[in-house]
Scaffold this active site. Structure first.
Site, PDB file in Angstrom:
ATOM      1  CD1 TRP A 103      -2.210  -2.151   1.852  1.00 51.06           C
ATOM      2  CD2 TRP A 103      -2.970  -1.249  -0.062  1.00 51.06           C
ATOM      3  NE1 TRP A 103      -3.217  -2.955   1.371  1.00 51.06           N
ATOM      4  CE2 TRP A 103      -3.703  -2.433   0.210  1.00 51.06           C
ATOM      5  CE3 TRP A 103      -3.260  -0.526  -1.213  1.00 51.06           C
ATOM      6  CZ2 TRP A 103      -4.720  -2.895  -0.629  1.00 51.06           C
ATOM      7  CZ3 TRP A 103      -4.277  -0.979  -2.057  1.00 51.06           C
ATOM      8  CH2 TRP A 103      -4.991  -2.149  -1.765  1.00 51.06           C
ATOM      9  CG  ASP A 174      -2.989   3.847   4.071  1.00 53.83           C
ATOM     10  OD1 ASP A 174      -4.041   3.682   4.713  1.00 53.83           O
ATOM     11  OD2 ASP A 174      -2.734   3.249   3.001  1.00 53.83           O
ATOM     12  CE  LYS A 198      -8.775  -3.145   3.809  1.00 53.61           C
ATOM     13  NZ  LYS A 198      -7.752  -2.227   3.339  1.00 53.61           N
TER      14      LYS A 198
END
Ligand SMILES: *Cc1c(COP(=O)(O)O)cnc(C)c1O
Length: 364
Positions: A103, A174, A198
């Site tokens: 990511w 993030d 999530k």
């Protein structure tokens, strides 16, 4: 199929059962108004109350001060990979990146597409992203426009234990896969973002918490919809937001407060992760894939032996039949992964451990 199903998917992922039931009850007729939230205007008082209380709950849970704006955007965490450099890069300056897995790497790619030079602060590819190490000791170029990190690596299963010291340089994180799973000091960060799917709600909402002064940086050439300042001015209602997603975030954040907030949830998360990793380490059959010091408390990645794919396939299938779903590792890395987000009860982890022990006994 077993009666009780525990969902270990990495995202979209498990939500608190109480929230799912409440949303079901309210779906057709919200608080007696005769219709559902998904049928209401985003400009109506009914929705106004929902988005305001969602924001207030999140401010409480993360101790967000008035120096920051709380935004509910769309496009996923992935759009932030582009929107952040579009708004916050500075011509002639580099962007600092700490690459700890898939990511952060994707974010780095977007910054490059936009023509930015990169200050590579940390590159975990050399060790296969199995470790992070002491992030507080990393050397940051004091000329960087900002520094980007991904604090929990959903795919590789590592989690930062400390953060880079960036001084006055904005630190951007993030937090998609561990937001509100553990306490953190928001004031260390200039911008924090997370896809909701999530640990907070359904897919389709991205939470952005941004320090107000940063939003002024944006160059004139960035389209209206892609500017943080647009969404700040319009209080996340510049265009139609994901009203249902924001409504679920309100319910989840309410649930979190009722649990005792982030510190209480963190304690439970630590217990769940400790039990699961101990089961892996003591099995002589399963093997954790990351350095112990940097193991994620949200995404537990492991293998059978040195990566016995046949047995792993069998494990996933038999676990599913036993009501334990979503245990396959990410396609980029293979193996097994149990995502044990806030909403995963301890009973789910304990059931998984019993299953693992039994599987190891039969197949070891
Ligand atoms: C899932 C995930 C993303 C991607 O989120 P989208 O909302 O699908 O764009 C980004 N970063 C991390 C850490 C993730 O876990």
């Amino acid at each position: 199929m077993a009666n009780e199903v525990y969902n270990f998917n990495a995202g979209p992922a498990v939500l608190p059962k109480e929230v799912m039931i409440k949303a079901q009850e309210e779906f057709v007729n919200y608080h007696g108004c005769g219709y559902g939230v998904v049928e209401e205007s985003h400009r109506a008082p009914l929705f106004d109350e929902i988005i305001q209380s969602a924001e207030a709950n999140l401010r409480k849970l993360m101790d967000i001060s008035d120096d920051y704006e709380v935004l509910f955007l769309q496009g996923g965490a992935s759009l932030q990979f582009a929107m952040i450099p579009m708004n916050l890069a500075i011509p002639g300056k580099k962007i600092g990146f700490c690459d700890t897995g898939e990511w952060s790497h994707k974010a780095l790619k977007e910054a490059k597409i936009l023509g930015n030079d990169i200050d590579m602060i940390y590159d975990g590819s050399a060790n296969g992203f199995k470790t992070i190490g002491n992030a507080a000791s990393w050397k940051v170029d004091p000329q960087d426009a900002y520094v980007h990190i991904c604090v929990n690596n959903t795919i590789f299963g590592t989690e930062y234990q400390s953060y880079p010291e960036t001084g006055d340089i904005p630190l951007i994180a993030d937090m998609s896969s561990d937001i509100m799973s553990r306490t953190f000091d928001m004031n260390k960060f200039a911008l924090v973002f997370a896809g909701a799917q999530k640990n907070m709600g359904p897919a389709g909402v991205t939470l952005v918490v941004i320090r107000k002064d940063l939003a002024e940086r944006c160059p004139e050439t960035v389209p209206t919809m892609l500017r943080f300042s647009t969404h700040i001015k319009a209080k996340s209602l510049f265009n139609t937001p994901n009203t249902f997603g924001i409504y679920i975030i309100r319910l989840v954040s309410e649930w979190m407060l009722a649990q005792g907030g982030v510190p209480a949830i963190q304690k439970k998360n630590e217990e769940k992760a400790a039990k699961l990793y101990a089961a892996i380490d003591n099995s002589g059959f399963f093997r954790g894939t990351c350095d112990k010091a940097d193991r994620s408390k949200m995404n537990v990645c492991f293998r059978i032996g040195d990566g016995n794919e046949e047995l792993e396939k069998k494990f996933v299938a038999e676990a599913k039949a036993a009501g334990l779903v979503g245990l396959k590792g990410h396609r980029a890395v293979g193996g097994l992964r149990a995502s044990i987000y806030n909403a995963m009860p301890l009973s789910g982890v304990e059931t998984l451990i019993s299953f693992m022990n039994e599987f190891a006994r039969k197949n070891g």
